[in-house]
Design a protein around this motif. Sequence first.
Motif, short mmCIF file in Angstrom:
data_model
loop_
_atom_site.label_atom_id
_atom_site.label_comp_id
_atom_site.label_asym_id
_atom_site.label_seq_id
_atom_site.Cartn_x
_atom_site.Cartn_y
_atom_site.Cartn_z
N HIS A 112 0.81 -1.22 0.00
CA HIS A 112 0.00 0.00 0.00
C HIS A 112 0.84 1.27 0.00
O HIS A 112 0.50 2.25 -0.66
CB HIS A 112 -0.95 0.00 1.19
CG HIS A 112 -1.84 -1.21 1.25
ND1 HIS A 112 -2.26 -1.88 0.13
CD2 HIS A 112 -2.38 -1.87 2.32
CE1 HIS A 112 -3.01 -2.91 0.49
NE2 HIS A 112 -3.10 -2.92 1.81
N HIS A 118 -1.72 5.38 -3.29
CA HIS A 118 -1.54 5.60 -1.85
C HIS A 118 -1.94 7.02 -1.44
O HIS A 118 -2.63 7.21 -0.43
CB HIS A 118 -0.09 5.34 -1.44
CG HIS A 118 0.21 5.67 -0.02
ND1 HIS A 118 -0.23 4.88 1.03
CD2 HIS A 118 0.90 6.70 0.55
CE1 HIS A 118 0.17 5.41 2.18
NE2 HIS A 118 0.86 6.52 1.91
N PHE A 123 -6.39 3.47 1.12
CA PHE A 123 -6.00 2.43 2.08
C PHE A 123 -6.13 2.90 3.53
O PHE A 123 -5.75 2.17 4.45
CB PHE A 123 -4.55 2.00 1.82
CG PHE A 123 -4.29 1.52 0.41
CD1 PHE A 123 -4.83 0.33 -0.05
CD2 PHE A 123 -3.52 2.29 -0.46
CE1 PHE A 123 -4.59 -0.10 -1.35
CE2 PHE A 123 -3.28 1.86 -1.75
CZ PHE A 123 -3.82 0.67 -2.20
#
Length: 454
Positions: A112, A118, A123
Amino acid sequence: MTETELKQRLSADVDGVQAPPDMLDRARAGGARRLRRRRFIAAGAIALTTVAVGGVAITAPTLLNHLSEPPAASTPGQGDPYAFLMNGPTRGDLAGDKAYLDQVLAAWRSSHATSINHSRGIFNHLQNDAMVAWAGNTPGGRAAIVVENSDLRNHSDVQLYHEGIAALVGYVGDDKDGKPVVIGDDYPVPGAQQQIGFVVEKNDTKALVVVQLPDQPIGWSKGRTYGADGSVKQTFTPLTFRDRVSVVQLPSGQKLGDLRLNRMPGTAFSYLSIVNGDINAAPPESTGDQRLWGDFAPDADTLWPMTNAGDRLRKAANDVFNDTVGKVSDPNANGVAMSIWTGYGVTASGTSVYLGEQSLDADPTHVYAVLKPKSGKARIVNGGVPDKAAVLPVSIKLPDSQGWAVARKDAQLSYRYDGGAWSAARSNALLVPAGAKAEVRVESGGKTDVVPLQ
């Protein structure tokens, strides 16, 4: 200044880049997140300042206003295309290999921080229900698909049209050491392009893995073909799915940037892509402007008369050429770099001739001659990929003994037959009437060359 010349000046910053007819719909759907997947090709510039859409000049502020408008939800997936992968057990011939599945999940969790997504915060609120939806052996090695729910929320670097729980998907292959590694991931934006495929490789053998979309037949294409008649097409072969996945061994030498996916019958723009196959996922500097001549000064005259007759053609020459070629071009092209320059003239038989080029995505540019006779349908002649280093980069033999259309930027061009007298010189482009042992004299940069026409 004519209307056409004014349009050229307004469009100078994007150097002839044209958006597809549904560009605004696709821009609304994609937003900032999708710009990495679908870029318009512009010479030496990434910024989109002025784009000609449907004959109307739309400047950047106007376009950005449209980007903020949410699109209608697309029918396929209804905004959460990967949720169905959460249903049922792991599928595939490696579903029982617990050690491998654990390695896949570990690779997913550790990916991630380095994901291209990202910074978009997808996430930040995972639901810790990650599972391997599919795991199997392919000709390109092991592959797996991970799915996990996330509570998606508005974020400074992401465009969402609704907040809440949605499924993220991760695509996994093996690295050079044979360990699982996440190739890419995707999350749902209603109406936007879905990355439903990925390519894995082992010992120089590649395989395409595609996720099945419920009730949606999908096809794949190895790349586009350029016809002698100017048409540019892609043939999509239907995929066969098993356990929600289709696996295809790719031909040796297959370029990943040429691969395309589409809902069948594959006649419209594809809102589907391959996470490591789409050429527009690469940095723009890796593709560049493929056109033969895209570096014109803002005040340059890019309309080049090829004969004494034909002044009436000048005003609409660029539009006629680009529109005619565009109508038979590939609807699945992500970026279309259109001809900035246009040669125009009239043959001895009265046929109007327009000369120019077109570049699709990162493909080499192609040059074309558009012929419009006094009566009957227009005809396009594909002049192929020009050699930028050639003395005469553009030389297209016209059908029905109508001669040749030739061009070289910043050169003086003249012709003769069988060693006779040279014609008056013309700048940049020239229409040569049919004749025996025709030659073109090219004067450029203090050098003179003679090129035979065949």
